[in-house]
Design a protein around this motif. Structure first.
Motif, PDB file in Angstrom:
ATOM      1  N   GLY A 223      42.831 -81.692 -31.883  1.00  0.00           N
ATOM      2  CA  GLY A 223      43.869 -81.773 -30.862  1.00  0.00           C
ATOM      3  C   GLY A 223      43.487 -82.679 -29.701  1.00  0.00           C
ATOM      4  N   ALA A 224      44.277 -82.575 -28.622  1.00  0.00           N
ATOM      5  CA  ALA A 224      44.131 -83.472 -27.478  1.00  0.00           C
ATOM      6  C   ALA A 224      42.794 -83.286 -26.766  1.00  0.00           C
ATOM      7  CB  ALA A 224      45.286 -83.255 -26.497  1.00  0.00           C
ATOM      8  N   GLN A 230      36.282 -87.412 -27.152  1.00  0.00           N
ATOM      9  CA  GLN A 230      35.878 -88.601 -27.906  1.00  0.00           C
ATOM     10  C   GLN A 230      35.958 -89.854 -27.030  1.00  0.00           C
ATOM     11  OE1 GLN A 230      38.619 -88.137 -31.187  1.00  0.00           O
ATOM     12  NE2 GLN A 230      37.029 -87.302 -32.547  1.00  0.00           N
ATOM     13  N   CYS A 231      37.018 -89.959 -26.212  1.00  0.00           N
ATOM     14  CA  CYS A 231      37.157 -91.111 -25.315  1.00  0.00           C
ATOM     15  C   CYS A 231      36.017 -91.132 -24.292  1.00  0.00           C
ATOM     16  CB  CYS A 231      38.506 -91.056 -24.602  1.00  0.00           C
ATOM     17  SG  CYS A 231      39.939 -91.375 -25.667  1.00  0.00           S
ATOM     18  N   ILE A 238      28.403 -93.781 -26.501  1.00  0.00           N
ATOM     19  CA  ILE A 238      28.058 -93.082 -27.749  1.00  0.00           C
ATOM     20  C   ILE A 238      29.316 -93.024 -28.618  1.00  0.00           C
ATOM     21  CG2 ILE A 238      27.165 -90.954 -28.752  1.00  0.00           C
ATOM     22  CD1 ILE A 238      25.930 -90.341 -26.015  1.00  0.00           C
ATOM     23  N   SER A 239      29.230 -93.557 -29.834  1.00  0.00           N
ATOM     24  CA  SER A 239      30.408 -93.610 -30.698  1.00  0.00           C
ATOM     25  C   SER A 239      30.623 -92.280 -31.417  1.00  0.00           C
ATOM     26  CB  SER A 239      30.262 -94.723 -31.730  1.00  0.00           C
ATOM     27  OG  SER A 239      31.334 -94.686 -32.653  1.00  0.00           O
ATOM     28  N   LEU A 250      30.848 -86.783 -37.259  1.00  0.00           N
ATOM     29  CA  LEU A 250      30.499 -87.888 -36.372  1.00  0.00           C
ATOM     30  C   LEU A 250      30.609 -87.477 -34.908  1.00  0.00           C
ATOM     31  CD1 LEU A 250      32.211 -90.885 -38.220  1.00  0.00           C
ATOM     32  CD2 LEU A 250      29.825 -90.175 -38.284  1.00  0.00           C
ATOM     33  N   THR A 251      31.679 -86.751 -34.577  1.00  0.00           N
ATOM     34  CA  THR A 251      31.841 -86.287 -33.196  1.00  0.00           C
ATOM     35  C   THR A 251      30.745 -85.283 -32.839  1.00  0.00           C
ATOM     36  OG1 THR A 251      34.230 -86.624 -33.335  1.00  0.00           O
ATOM     37  CG2 THR A 251      33.433 -85.184 -31.579  1.00  0.00           C
ATOM     38  N   LEU A 252      30.387 -84.404 -33.764  1.00  0.00           N
ATOM     39  CA  LEU A 252      29.316 -83.440 -33.508  1.00  0.00           C
ATOM     40  C   LEU A 252      28.002 -84.155 -33.207  1.00  0.00           C
ATOM     41  CD1 LEU A 252      28.265 -80.498 -33.517  1.00  0.00           C
ATOM     42  CD2 LEU A 252      27.882 -80.757 -35.980  1.00  0.00           C
TER      43      LEU A 252
END
Length: 280
Positions: A223-224, A230-231, A238-239, A250-252
């Motif tokens: 969600g938002a 992430q932004c 950090i990607s 990837l986010t983790l």
């Protein structure tokens, strides 16, 4: 990671290729069967059957796994369509044979091949009498249309196999090549779109997506709030992968990297302290 079970030997080549790719995507995503079930809406038992080659997964399940892994679903859906056509062709053959036998019974003829019969020999006796040769067996009425149908199905299967081999070769050579799809397929497989609008609001960084909320989020969330994080991770250098609102592997990894750099507890969970550091 547990070793994958050997696929059934009788599995169709196109279905075998599809299952192998789905297995690689699942392993790359580092998800357990329960996590995969929670993200796709299909039970863990169903995924065990799909990835074990016991049953063909629905199109929607294939699209969901591709979306989670962040890959283009179109090549997978092409494999799924070919596998489904091959499966339907195999089911159609016994039905054609049953229709042939039923037609022969309706015509009063035996189901097996017609035995040749001989005409009686000429009634004229004598040294010059010549026996009449037996007549050739006539074809069973109504059988040729079914033979033509079976031949058509076989030709279609050969053509589909050729297309599959060409697609696999192009996919191996070009990698992530751009594929033109219909508007319906693109709309069904595209994840929600988020745009980062990084700005300082009251002395805090914001991406303009979740109205500045500091909601606690963990692995598997979506969600938002995830897109906002992430932004901000990308702003910190950090990607997290794509800005798709999915708290995946990837986010983790990006969250843990940021927590380590900021001197926070590295638990992969975005709580108040991690949000404060991101917005700082």
């Amino acid at each position: 990671m547990p070793r994958s079970k050997t696929l059934p030997a009788e599995l169709d080549p196109s279905a075998r290729q599809l299952v192998a790719r789905l297995r690689r995507l699942k392993d790359h995503s580092e998800l357990t069967m329960r996590q995969l079930a929670a993200k796709t809406g299909y039970s863990a038992k169903s995924w065990e059957r799909y990835l074990g080659g016991v049953s063909l997964p629905p199109r929607e399940a294939v699209e969901a796994l591709a979306r989670i892994a962040g890959t283009d679903p179109v090549p997978l859906l092409a494999l799924h369509e070919i596998a489904a056509d091959s499966r339907d062709g195999r089911r159609a053959r016994p039905a054609v044979q049953q229709q042939d036998e039923q037609h022969e019974r309706d015509q009063g003829q035996p189901a097996g091949p017609t035995a040749p019969h001989s005409e009686p020999t000429s009634a004229h006796s004598g040294p010059t009498a010549v026996p009449t040769p037996p007549r050739a067996a006539e074809p069973t009425p109504g059988r040729f249309p079914h033979i033509a149908l079976t031949a058509g199905i076989a030709a279609l299967a050969v053509a589909l196999s050729a297309v599959l081999l060409l697609m696999l070769r192009l996919d191996d050579d070009a990698g992530q090549a751009a594929v033109t799809t219909s508007p319906r397929t693109t709309a069904a497989s595209s994840p929600p779109s988020y745009t980062c609008r990084i700005a300082r609001v009251d002395g805090r960084w914001s991406a303009g997506i979740n109205q500045g909320r500091d909601t606690e989020i963990v692995y598997g969330a979506s969600g938002a709030d995830v897109a906002e994080a992430q932004c901000l991770l990308r702003r910190a250098g950090i990607s997290p992968g794509g800005i798709d609102g999915m708290f995946g592997p990837l986010t983790l990894r990006a969250v843990k990297t940021f927590q380590d750099r900021a001197g926070l507890t590295v638990d992969g969970m975005l709580g108040p302290r991690s949000w404060k550091a991101l917005r700082g």
